[in-house]
Design a protein around this motif. Sequence first.
Motif, PDB file in Angstrom:
ATOM      1  N   GLY A   1       1.238  -1.266  -0.007  1.00  0.00           N
ATOM      2  CA  GLY A   1       0.158  -0.212  -0.437  1.00  0.00           C
ATOM      3  C   GLY A   1       0.815   1.100   0.134  1.00  0.00           C
ATOM      4  O   GLY A   1      -0.061   2.868   0.225  1.00  0.00           O
ATOM      5  N   ARG A   2       2.111   1.250  -0.436  1.00  0.00           N
ATOM      6  CA  ARG A   2       3.062   2.212  -0.373  1.00  0.00           C
ATOM      7  C   ARG A   2       2.429   3.252  -1.787  1.00  0.00           C
ATOM      8  O   ARG A   2       1.982   2.585  -2.876  1.00  0.00           O
ATOM      9  N   PRO A   3       1.716   4.806  -1.190  1.00  0.00           N
ATOM     10  CA  PRO A   3       1.750   5.031  -2.309  1.00  0.00           C
ATOM     11  C   PRO A   3       2.438   5.796  -3.937  1.00  0.00           C
ATOM     12  O   PRO A   3       2.995   5.240  -3.778  1.00  0.00           O
TER      13      PRO A   3
ATOM     14  N   ALA B   1     -14.192   0.250  -3.297  1.00  0.00           N
ATOM     15  CA  ALA B   1     -12.788   0.444  -3.027  1.00  0.00           C
ATOM     16  C   ALA B   1     -11.376   0.104  -3.255  1.00  0.00           C
ATOM     17  O   ALA B   1     -10.165   1.094  -3.860  1.00  0.00           O
TER      18      ALA B   1
ATOM     19  N   GLY C   1      -9.564  10.786   0.221  1.00  0.00           N
ATOM     20  CA  GLY C   1     -10.793  11.239  -0.960  1.00  0.00           C
ATOM     21  C   GLY C   1     -11.545   9.444  -1.262  1.00  0.00           C
ATOM     22  O   GLY C   1     -11.386   8.643  -1.096  1.00  0.00           O
TER      23      GLY C   1
ATOM     24  N   TYR D   1      -4.993  -8.483   5.309  1.00  0.00           N
ATOM     25  CA  TYR D   1      -5.851  -8.425   4.741  1.00  0.00           C
ATOM     26  C   TYR D   1      -6.849  -9.675   4.172  1.00  0.00           C
ATOM     27  O   TYR D   1      -6.740 -10.485   3.859  1.00  0.00           O
TER      28      TYR D   1
HETATM   29  N1  T4K Z   1     -14.145  -0.507   2.028  1.00  0.00           N
HETATM   30  C1  T4K Z   1     -12.856  -0.892   1.711  1.00  0.00           C
HETATM   31  C2  T4K Z   1     -12.783  -2.580   0.475  1.00  0.00           C
HETATM   32  C3  T4K Z   1     -11.644  -0.283   1.878  1.00  0.00           C
HETATM   33  O1  T4K Z   1     -10.652  -1.482   1.523  1.00  0.00           O
HETATM   34  C4  T4K Z   1     -11.212   0.460   2.244  1.00  0.00           C
HETATM   35  C5  T4K Z   1     -10.610   1.110   2.763  1.00  0.00           C
HETATM   36  C6  T4K Z   1     -12.714   1.593   2.707  1.00  0.00           C
HETATM   37  C7  T4K Z   1     -13.606   0.946   2.412  1.00  0.00           C
HETATM   38  C8  T4K Z   1     -12.176   3.078   3.105  1.00  0.00           C
HETATM   39  O2  T4K Z   1     -11.634   3.641   2.435  1.00  0.00           O
HETATM   40  P1  T4K Z   1     -11.049   5.106   2.585  1.00  0.00           P
HETATM   41  O3  T4K Z   1     -12.711   5.111   3.645  1.00  0.00           O
HETATM   42  O4  T4K Z   1     -10.133   4.694   3.855  1.00  0.00           O
HETATM   43  O5  T4K Z   1     -10.891   6.132   1.693  1.00  0.00           O
HETATM   44  C9  T4K Z   1      -6.093   0.999   4.849  1.00  0.00           C
HETATM   45  C10 T4K Z   1      -6.374   2.408   4.329  1.00  0.00           C
HETATM   46  O6  T4K Z   1      -5.935   2.936   5.595  1.00  0.00           O
HETATM   47  C11 T4K Z   1      -7.873   1.758   4.390  1.00  0.00           C
HETATM   48  O7  T4K Z   1      -7.472   3.382   3.476  1.00  0.00           O
HETATM   49  C12 T4K Z   1      -7.811   1.230   3.021  1.00  0.00           C
HETATM   50  N2  T4K Z   1      -9.152   0.469   2.697  1.00  0.00           N
HETATM   51  C13 T4K Z   1      -7.170  -0.932   3.716  1.00  0.00           C
HETATM   52  C14 T4K Z   1      -7.106  -1.903   2.955  1.00  0.00           C
HETATM   53  O8  T4K Z   1      -5.796  -0.148   4.289  1.00  0.00           O
HETATM   54  P2  T4K Z   1      -4.509   0.081   6.999  1.00  0.00           P
HETATM   55  O9  T4K Z   1      -5.369   0.403   8.639  1.00  0.00           O
HETATM   56  O10 T4K Z   1      -4.158  -0.780   6.796  1.00  0.00           O
HETATM   57  O11 T4K Z   1      -3.088   1.301   6.801  1.00  0.00           O
HETATM   58  P3  T4K Z   1      -1.628   1.773   7.362  1.00  0.00           P
HETATM   59  O12 T4K Z   1      -1.992   2.830   7.263  1.00  0.00           O
HETATM   60  O13 T4K Z   1      -1.542  -0.121   7.492  1.00  0.00           O
HETATM   61  O14 T4K Z   1      -0.994   1.767   5.788  1.00  0.00           O
HETATM   62  C15 T4K Z   1      -0.891   0.819   4.984  1.00  0.00           C
HETATM   63  C16 T4K Z   1       0.883   0.547   4.575  1.00  0.00           C
HETATM   64  O15 T4K Z   1       1.007   1.483   3.600  1.00  0.00           O
HETATM   65  C17 T4K Z   1       1.319   0.457   5.642  1.00  0.00           C
HETATM   66  O16 T4K Z   1       2.651  -0.812   5.849  1.00  0.00           O
HETATM   67  C18 T4K Z   1       2.554   1.870   5.742  1.00  0.00           C
HETATM   68  C19 T4K Z   1       1.748   2.353   3.907  1.00  0.00           C
HETATM   69  N3  T4K Z   1       1.783   3.963   4.323  1.00  0.00           N
HETATM   70  C20 T4K Z   1       0.399   3.994   4.368  1.00  0.00           C
HETATM   71  C21 T4K Z   1       0.561   4.893   3.950  1.00  0.00           C
HETATM   72  C22 T4K Z   1      -1.347   5.762   5.096  1.00  0.00           C
HETATM   73  C23 T4K Z   1       2.485   5.229   3.058  1.00  0.00           C
HETATM   74  O17 T4K Z   1       3.682   4.096   2.539  1.00  0.00           O
HETATM   75  N4  T4K Z   1       2.247   5.848   2.838  1.00  0.00           N
HETATM   76  C24 T4K Z   1       0.946   6.544   3.728  1.00  0.00           C
HETATM   77  O18 T4K Z   1       0.680   7.734   3.068  1.00  0.00           O
HETATM   78  O19 T4K Z   1      -5.434   0.878   6.292  1.00  0.00           O
END
Ligand code: T4K
Length: 401
Positions: A23-25, A172, A206, A328
């Motif tokens: 999930g790296r942007p 999503a 977004g 996941y």
């Molecule tokens: N429905 C479904 C089926 C979804 O998968 C999602 C979101 C939604 C609805 C809701 O949409 P949003 O309200 O989010 O727009 C992440 C995301 O936060 C989430 O958006 C996403 N699904 C879900 C599958 O994954 P986490 O808690 O696993 O994220 P996090 O912070 O651990 O980040 C994932 C990886 O990405 C980490 O290794 C760090 C890296 N990363 C993350 C960000 C934010 C970066 O390198 N840079 C960054 O800016 O939920």
Amino acid sequence: MKNLKDLAIFGGDPMFDTPLHVGRPNIPDRKLLLDRINDILDRRWLTNNGPYVREFEKKIAEFTGARHCICMCNGTVALEIAIRAAGLTGEVIVPSFTFIATAHALQWQEITPVFCDIDPKTHNLDPDCVEKLITPRTTGIIGVHLWGRPCNVERLQEIARGRGLKLLFDAAHAFGCSCKGRMVGNFGNAEVFSFHATKFLNSFEGGAIVTNDDELAGKIRLMKNFGFAGLDRVIYIGTNGKMNEISAAAGLTGLEGIDEVVTANRRNYRQYRRQLGGLPGFGIMAYNEKERCNYQYVVIVIDERTVGISRDDLVRILREENVLARRYFFPGAHKMEPYRSYFPNAGILLPETERLAGQIISLPTGTSVDKEDITKVCELIKFMAANGKKISRMLAAVGPS
Ligand code: T4K
């Protein structure tokens, strides 16, 4: 890697100095984005249906072929608004094998998410199970196109039509994907995209609702802006779901570069398949390449009995090597609060969900991951596969993480 002692978990150096993320942007063309941000500052128009938001909405509508696109501040608020605008109440059937936001968007409005099992082949809602869960209180179904692989939309549409239910899709993961040649965005009453940083197309934060229903689109537009129908006239309960101009600029710039993202994702996916294909106990989730796919997720399904090492231990070892693999969507929404307290026995009806939630690993992919990275990750996985039982014994001596 030659010896088990070389694994970081047993004291060796991690394979990667800097972490490999899931999930790296994807970063769009910087110059284009910064130019747009300068425009925003020059214009002093920062949010509230600004020109970049309107342009982004138009481009998404064109890209998907849907009549309307309404951009939002994130996918979760977009889901909440879609649910409310569609008039859902009572009970709504959803998968448990999804990100928690799908269920929360309902419960937040005191609508009961009724968790439905998945088809183990597609990881999406099993339509036969959906039919069995319909009660007089059911008002709708929300399918999730998990990993960007579309649900069985035909069957779900048939069921919804036959039973007088509303049908929404949490899309999503599925921006840029098609189902039987038709782009996601055109199914059910409305579909919801997320443009979170980790998604195929990002706008930092977004989301968007796309629909072919004019009346619903009008209602959604008002609801995401407090219900304002004129300067001093409010005609619905509404909220603040607006997308800001910087997010729209990032989304627009990203949209112009999605072909490169698909190319990188597809290359990674095919490399993983080539290198791990046929490895006993490791199934790689396949995309239907006859359709348009965004290839955003590389997912493997582990058969612990064959591999000799559990999914959780595999993830633990990968993470020690700085390969930040994810489980996941473990453990399934029904096992998270408040649902596990509300419905402690929900798992009885979710055998496939519970099985898959214990077997799945998402691997790093995207534009920040290159060929050498994947080669090394696959070698590490193959090493673990070849030494599964020995590693399990050594881990037992190390103790829990
Ligand atoms: N429905 C479904 C089926 C979804 O998968 C999602 C979101 C939604 C609805 C809701 O949409 P949003 O309200 O989010 O727009 C992440 C995301 O936060 C989430 O958006 C996403 N699904 C879900 C599958 O994954 P986490 O808690 O696993 O994220 P996090 O912070 O651990 O980040 C994932 C990886 O990405 C980490 O290794 C760090 C890296 N990363 C993350 C960000 C934010 C970066 O390198 N840079 C960054 O800016 O939920």
